[in-house]
Motif scaffolding. Structure first.
Motif, PDB file in Angstrom:
ATOM      1  N   GLN A  54      -5.934   5.683   4.597  1.00  0.00           N
ATOM      2  CA  GLN A  54      -7.225   5.265   4.050  1.00  0.00           C
ATOM      3  C   GLN A  54      -7.370   3.742   4.121  1.00  0.00           C
ATOM      4  N   HIS A  55      -6.317   3.018   3.783  1.00  0.00           N
ATOM      5  CA  HIS A  55      -6.337   1.563   3.849  1.00  0.00           C
ATOM      6  C   HIS A  55      -6.569   1.082   5.282  1.00  0.00           C
ATOM      7  N   HIS A  86       0.859   7.259   0.563  1.00  0.00           N
ATOM      8  CA  HIS A  86      -0.216   8.249   0.483  1.00  0.00           C
ATOM      9  C   HIS A  86      -1.609   7.619   0.572  1.00  0.00           C
ATOM     10  N   HIS A  87      -1.711   6.281   0.540  1.00  0.00           N
ATOM     11  CA  HIS A  87      -2.990   5.581   0.698  1.00  0.00           C
ATOM     12  C   HIS A  87      -3.066   4.796   2.008  1.00  0.00           C
ATOM     13  N   ARG A  88      -1.997   4.814   2.779  1.00  0.00           N
ATOM     14  CA  ARG A  88      -1.925   3.956   3.968  1.00  0.00           C
ATOM     15  C   ARG A  88      -3.003   4.275   4.993  1.00  0.00           C
ATOM     16  N   VAL A 135       0.860  -1.183   0.000  1.00  0.00           N
ATOM     17  CA  VAL A 135       0.000   0.000   0.000  1.00  0.00           C
ATOM     18  C   VAL A 135       0.899   1.236   0.000  1.00  0.00           C
TER      19      VAL A 135
END
Length: 68
Positions: free
Chosen positions: A47-48, A43-45, A40
């Protein structure tokens, strides 16, 4: 298709050869590791991790079952 299977805690249980090619990791290197730490993007961590927490508490999946 790259297939990555995870448990309820987000730990990688399976990582197929296509996933090795797509993500650049060998299966043996990632088994047991947390998916967020491996594939992941930073920059998406958040949200994940929020999505995983929502699932653990019975919430609806927004990405699972979709091609991303």
């Amino acid at each position: 298709d790259a297939i990555v299977s995870i448990d309820d805690e987000g730990r990688i249980l399976e990582f197929n050869p296509a996933a090795e090619r797509v993500f650049g990791w060998k299966r043996a290197e990632v088994l047991g590791r947390v998916m967020a730490d491996v594939i992941v993007p930073d920059h998406h961590r958040t949200q994940h991790e929020n999505g995983m927490e929502r699932l653990r508490h019975g919430g609806r999946a927004r990405v699972l079952g979709r091609r991303v």
